[in-house]
Design an enzyme around this catalytic site. Structure first.
Site, PDB file in Angstrom:
ATOM      1  N   HIS A 376       0.807  -1.223   0.000  1.00  0.00           N
ATOM      2  CA  HIS A 376       0.000   0.000   0.000  1.00  0.00           C
ATOM      3  C   HIS A 376       0.837   1.269   0.000  1.00  0.00           C
ATOM      4  O   HIS A 376       0.294   2.350   0.191  1.00  0.00           O
ATOM      5  CB  HIS A 376      -0.897   0.060   1.237  1.00  0.00           C
ATOM      6  CG  HIS A 376      -1.944  -0.997   1.291  1.00  0.00           C
ATOM      7  ND1 HIS A 376      -3.236  -0.806   0.857  1.00  0.00           N
ATOM      8  CD2 HIS A 376      -1.893  -2.265   1.737  1.00  0.00           C
ATOM      9  CE1 HIS A 376      -3.935  -1.909   1.050  1.00  0.00           C
ATOM     10  NE2 HIS A 376      -3.142  -2.806   1.586  1.00  0.00           N
ATOM     11  N   LYS A 569      -8.558  13.753   5.215  1.00  0.00           N
ATOM     12  CA  LYS A 569      -7.699  12.575   5.171  1.00  0.00           C
ATOM     13  C   LYS A 569      -6.671  12.746   6.266  1.00  0.00           C
ATOM     14  O   LYS A 569      -6.589  13.819   6.874  1.00  0.00           O
ATOM     15  CB  LYS A 569      -7.024  12.418   3.807  1.00  0.00           C
ATOM     16  CG  LYS A 569      -6.453  13.741   3.231  1.00  0.00           C
ATOM     17  CD  LYS A 569      -5.902  13.562   1.818  1.00  0.00           C
ATOM     18  CE  LYS A 569      -6.947  13.610   0.748  1.00  0.00           C
ATOM     19  NZ  LYS A 569      -6.922  12.517  -0.168  1.00  0.00           N
ATOM     20  N   ARG A 570      -5.864  11.702   6.546  1.00  0.00           N
ATOM     21  CA  ARG A 570      -4.797  11.872   7.516  1.00  0.00           C
ATOM     22  C   ARG A 570      -3.938  13.064   7.111  1.00  0.00           C
ATOM     23  O   ARG A 570      -3.760  13.329   5.916  1.00  0.00           O
ATOM     24  CB  ARG A 570      -3.936  10.595   7.592  1.00  0.00           C
ATOM     25  CG  ARG A 570      -4.601   9.434   8.286  1.00  0.00           C
ATOM     26  CD  ARG A 570      -5.030   9.752   9.676  1.00  0.00           C
ATOM     27  NE  ARG A 570      -3.901   9.985  10.564  1.00  0.00           N
ATOM     28  CZ  ARG A 570      -3.514   9.155  11.529  1.00  0.00           C
ATOM     29  NH1 ARG A 570      -4.179   8.040  11.770  1.00  0.00           N
ATOM     30  NH2 ARG A 570      -2.490   9.438  12.312  1.00  0.00           N
ATOM     31  N   LYS A 575       0.507  14.522   1.490  1.00  0.00           N
ATOM     32  CA  LYS A 575      -0.883  14.754   1.053  1.00  0.00           C
ATOM     33  C   LYS A 575      -1.132  16.249   0.813  1.00  0.00           C
ATOM     34  O   LYS A 575      -2.148  16.639   0.270  1.00  0.00           O
ATOM     35  CB  LYS A 575      -1.867  14.196   2.082  1.00  0.00           C
ATOM     36  CG  LYS A 575      -1.790  12.664   2.222  1.00  0.00           C
ATOM     37  CD  LYS A 575      -2.788  12.146   3.227  1.00  0.00           C
ATOM     38  CE  LYS A 575      -2.607  10.682   3.588  1.00  0.00           C
ATOM     39  NZ  LYS A 575      -3.260   9.755   2.655  1.00  0.00           N
ATOM     40  N   THR A 680      -8.723   6.558  -1.457  1.00  0.00           N
ATOM     41  CA  THR A 680     -10.047   5.968  -1.689  1.00  0.00           C
ATOM     42  C   THR A 680     -11.138   6.993  -1.406  1.00  0.00           C
ATOM     43  O   THR A 680     -12.262   6.845  -1.878  1.00  0.00           O
ATOM     44  CB  THR A 680     -10.277   4.732  -0.790  1.00  0.00           C
ATOM     45  OG1 THR A 680      -9.832   5.037   0.519  1.00  0.00           O
ATOM     46  CG2 THR A 680      -9.552   3.518  -1.324  1.00  0.00           C
ATOM     47  N   LYS A 684     -14.995   8.126  -3.101  1.00  0.00           N
ATOM     48  CA  LYS A 684     -16.252   8.394  -2.377  1.00  0.00           C
ATOM     49  C   LYS A 684     -16.821   9.744  -2.791  1.00  0.00           C
ATOM     50  O   LYS A 684     -18.024   9.884  -3.011  1.00  0.00           O
ATOM     51  CB  LYS A 684     -15.997   8.373  -0.861  1.00  0.00           C
ATOM     52  CG  LYS A 684     -15.584   7.012  -0.343  1.00  0.00           C
ATOM     53  CD  LYS A 684     -15.012   7.059   1.063  1.00  0.00           C
ATOM     54  CE  LYS A 684     -14.238   5.766   1.331  1.00  0.00           C
ATOM     55  NZ  LYS A 684     -13.344   5.848   2.496  1.00  0.00           N
TER      56      LYS A 684
END
Ligand code: RUG
Length: 840
Positions: A376, A569-570, A575, A680, A684
């Site tokens: 991952h 998100k985290r 990110k 992911t 969504k």
């Protein structure tokens, strides 16, 4: 160990079927029954909390019935089964999902009405089961839902952490963490199995018998006790299990003599050691103790699960038959969710050789045909490496086995591929560097698993061309891609009922819930003004609900007529929430500089950012603080706050996501290209008709292909440009965009308070180094990001065009159902077939 020896439930004496209520009045009576006869509270109280537990227990009766039938059916048919080993599951709440999958939602809503409650309020009483950190854990939970819905004989295995992912509290200092005592009262969904208990050993030594066989003895032995959680499929009888292990000391592990002697702690030493194992999800691993505990957790999961799997395999042989070990891989598929359960490899070898008496070759043949590994991440810090010294101490027999695996692998490479001689050092499992000798878990997985897969096409390509390139030259057929997916039940059907009804109406079927490809048929209506106005109304209703929630949890009032722009998100530098905040800061500065007239021509926005920062990740915590500080200034600035708001959404979790996603119009998936394996939440958001601004990273690439390049706001460097850009930066060749400098300078000027943001901003400056020198290329991507944001502002002004793009986002999301992903795992990795429980 669990055994089936002994009497079984008599087949001749039928058990009285528990009558499952069908009509709302009967269901109400059943809920009442549970409130009175499964009491957890003082009698005669029926507040929402009591109503929740009684309702959940009533629903559980139905689940248990299906669950038992499923187990019996699998037992009878004895198909090949998949066992998904994961240290994390982010299940969230279960009640809405359970009544939805069982197709009794309306009946339960009516029943609760009769009892004076609303189902939608009752479901909010449930605590999230947050036994995971983020995407990896939520993926595991989506997979469980799809496996059950596809009638696949499969189990999830994990740990029953007492404290799940911490609760995030925002104070003046930024993020603070509180323990999440999700089992404080109890979970109505789990069932303890006192007959599924296995001993798990730690430490000790290896005893060599005269015959040459080896046995792991001594050390400390902790009991693993199974707690099962039912996983119902959508409108099917199949109800699979998520088996979570709890650690306990044995009955004899309490020293009464010592206790009576006043040595209370010593008397219960093993009890307290056992309690530590499943105390928390991801114990801090900065200390040696923390590292050891995490390793213990991983081994505990692997050992208990494999003993259970082997027990089931032995149990299902024909009464008179000998056990045919060669049959094991045709009955058992084990999937390792990342490297966290890698110890399943040496543990399976040990159980087969030392307990079952198989030779190395036979055990190795079985192990390698059974185990598959999903990668991952390519981030070096997330690729696990365990100290050999710690491993020898905790798991001496496993280290012998790992050494042997490595020795044989190296010998194979040297004989079959002498051209790889200078690569052997990087390929082998043990890194024997005397300064810090480690076991490279990803290498162990690649060497031992029959299949290795990445989680999005780009990520799988990077694995093949970079991280695992030399292995690919040895075993080209071993590497696959399985693009992640999300369950359409939780992430559209249940979290967004308004939009779901519209989709069903226009498609004239609700089959899309299990066949998400059908959404593509919405494309033909994308220009239809009737659909468009229904679509807009549904979005507005979700935005209003979200605005109410934001007011309640932050005190900030947001306007549902502004563009709702969300990044959740985290928090991680790769990110790039920092890119988002810098963009917001720049926008704020420009709004301040504009005339009142000009402001009116801008697109008003509400930027929401949410996510948890790992407790010891300093820069991530600084980012959380910055978002909050920027929000505090912008949101109270009367000149601009009707054109811009910046809100930090606290304590982001699955339930919060279920509230945010339906109300989103734009979402940001803006990681440095090549660093986000998949993502992911992008799926969504797109599924719920939200447009994406993003880089060509992870699953964004495929989402953009599916929904159409015109419906995606693309910006930024591509993954193959990143190494060159970093080099150029190191060589001092990077010239930052003036807008980027202006945004940083504005923060430095103290516009958002006196907190020292220099260390954070300096990470975007200088020329080199991880965490410095703008490793994540925020500065490089800033101008193209701002340009893309301008395109967003323009597009939003044309509401018809925007709504069309929104419809096309949903219409193009069919590929991202986890049903598709799981069907591919089943066919191409696990080789398992569906095993539907007969309806009659
Ligand atoms: O960071 C990745 C996400 O990109 C991905 O979507 C998700 C599921 O595949 O897994 C996340 N991940 C990776 N979580 N932990 C790791 C490394 O252990």
């Amino acid at each position: 160990a669990a055994t089936t020896a002994g009497a079984k439930i008599s087949q001749k004496i039928p058990s009285v079927a528990y009558p499952l209520a069908e009509e709302p009045t009967e269901i109400a009576a059943n809920i009442n029954y549970h409130a009175q006869y499964s009491p957890h509270f003082s009698p005669f109280k029926f507040e929402p909390e009591q109503a929740f537990y009684a309702t959940a227990e009533s629903v559980r009766d139905r689940l248990i019935k299906q669950w038992n039938e499923t187990y019996s059916h699998y037992h009878k048919v004895n198909p090949k089964q998949t066992y998904y080993l994961s240290m994390e599951y982010l299940q969230g709440r279960a009640l809405t999902n359970a009544v939805g999958n069982l197709d009794v939602q309306d009946a339960y809503a009516d029943a609760l009405k009769q009892l004076g409650h609303e189902l939608e309020n009752i479901v909010e009483q449930e605590k999230d089961a947050a036994l995971g950190n983020g995407g990896l854990g939520r993926l595991a939970s989506c997979f469980l839902d799809s496996m059950a819905t596809l009638n696949l004989p499969a189990w999830g295995y994990g740990l029953r952490y007492k404290y799940g992912l911490f609760k995030q509290r925002i104070t003046k200092a930024g993020q603070e963490e509180d323990a999440d005592d999700w089992l404080e009262k109890f979970s109505p969904w789990e069932v303890v199995r006192h007959d599924a208990v296995y001993p798990v050993r730690f430490f000790g030594q290896v005893e060599v018998n005269p015959s040459g066989s080896r046995k792991w003895i001594g050390g400390e032995v902790i009991q693993a006790v199974a707690y099962d959680v039912p996983i119902p499929g959508y409108k099917t009888k199949n109800t699979n299990s998520l088996r979570l292990w709890e650690a306990k000391a044995g009955a004899d592990d309490f020293d009464l003599f010592q206790f009576n002697d006043g040595q209370y702690e010593a008397a219960a030493l093993l009890h307290s050691r056992a309690q530590q194992i499943c105390a928390v999800l991801y114990p801090g691993d900065a200390t040696e103790n923390g590292k050891l505990l995490r390793l213990k957790q991983q081994f505990f999961l692997c050992s208990a699960s494999l003993q259970d799997i082997i027990g089931r395999f032995k149990e299902r042989k024909d009464e008179k038959d000998e056990i045919q070990w060669s049959e094991f891989p045709s009955k058992v598929a084990v999937q390792l969710n990342d490297t966290h359960p890698t110890l399943a490899i040496p543990e399976l070898m040990r159980l087969l050789m030392d307990d079952e008496g198989l030779g190395w070759d036979e055990a190795w043949n079985i192990t390698t045909k059974t185990i598959a590994y999903t990668n991952h991440t390519v981030l070096p810090e997330a690729l696990e490496k365990w100290s050999q010294a710690v491993m020898w101490k905790l798991l001496p027999r496993h280290m012998e086995i790992i050494e042997e695996i490595d020795k044989r692998f190296i010998a194979m490479v040297r004989s079959a591929r002498p051209d790889l001689e200078d690569k052997v050092h990087g390929l082998c499992v043990l890194d024997n560097n005397p300064q810090k000798a480690v076991v490279r878990m990803a290498n162990l997985c690649v060497v031992s698993a029959h299949t290795v897969n990445g989680v999005a096409q780009l990520h799988s390509d990077i694995l093949k061309s970079e991280l695992f390139a030399d292995y690919v030259s040895i075993w080209p057929a071993k590497f696959q891609n399985k693009t992640n997916g999300i369950t359409p039940r939780r992430w559209l059907r249940f979290c967004n009922p308004e939009l779901s009804h519209i989709i069903t109406k226009w498609l004239k079927t609700d089959q899309w819930v299990t066949n998400l490809d059908l959404l593509v048929n919405l494309r033909q209506f994308a220009d239809n003004s009737e659909l468009q106005s229904e679509w807009e109304l549904a979005k507005l209703a979700s935005k209003q609900r979200l605005a109410k929630y934001i007011l309640q949890v932050t005190g900030v009032s947001i306007d549902p007529n502004t563009l709702f722009d969300i990044q959740v998100k985290r928090i991680h530098e790769y990110k790039r929430q920092l890119l988002n905040v810098l963009g917001a800061v720049y926008r704020y500065k420009k709004l301040k500089e504009m005339s009142t007239e000009d402001r009116k021509n801008t697109t008003p926005r509400t930027i929401m950012i949410g996510g948890k920062a790992f407790a010891t990740y300093t820069n991530a915590k600084r980012i959380v603080k910055l978002v909050n500080d920027v929000g505090a200034v912008v949101n109270t600035d009367p000149e601009v706050n009707s054109f811009l708001k910046v809100v930090f959404v606290p304590n982001y979790n699955v339930s919060v996501a279920e509230m945010l996603i339906p109300g989103s119009e734009l979402s940001q998936h803006i990681s440095t290209a090549g660093m986000e394996a998949s993502g992911t939440s992008n799926m969504k958001f797109a599924l719920n008709g939200c447009l994406i601004i993003g880089t060509l990273d992870g699953a964004n690439v495929e989402i953009r292909e599916e929904i159409g390049v015109d419906n995606f706001f693309l910006f930024g460097a591509t993954a193959d440009e990143v190494p060159r850009l970093r080099k150029e930066r190191e060589n001092g060749m990077f010239k930052p965009d003036p807008r980027f400098e202006e945004a940083k300078q504005f923060i430095r000027s103290g516009a958002f308070g006196s907190y020292d943001y220099n260390p954070l901003l300096e990470s975007l400056e200088g020329n080199s180094g991880y965490g410095r020198g703008d490793y994540f290329l925020v500065g490089y991507d800033f101008p193209s990001y701002m340009d893309a944001q301008e395109r967003v502002d323009e597009a939003y002004k044309d509401r018809k065009r925007w709504t069309k793009m929104s419809i096309l986002s949903t219409a193009g999301s069919g590929k991202f159902s986890s049903d598709r992903t799981i069907a591919q795992y089943a066919d191409e990795i696990w080789k398992i077939n569906e095993c539907p429980v007969p309806l009659a």
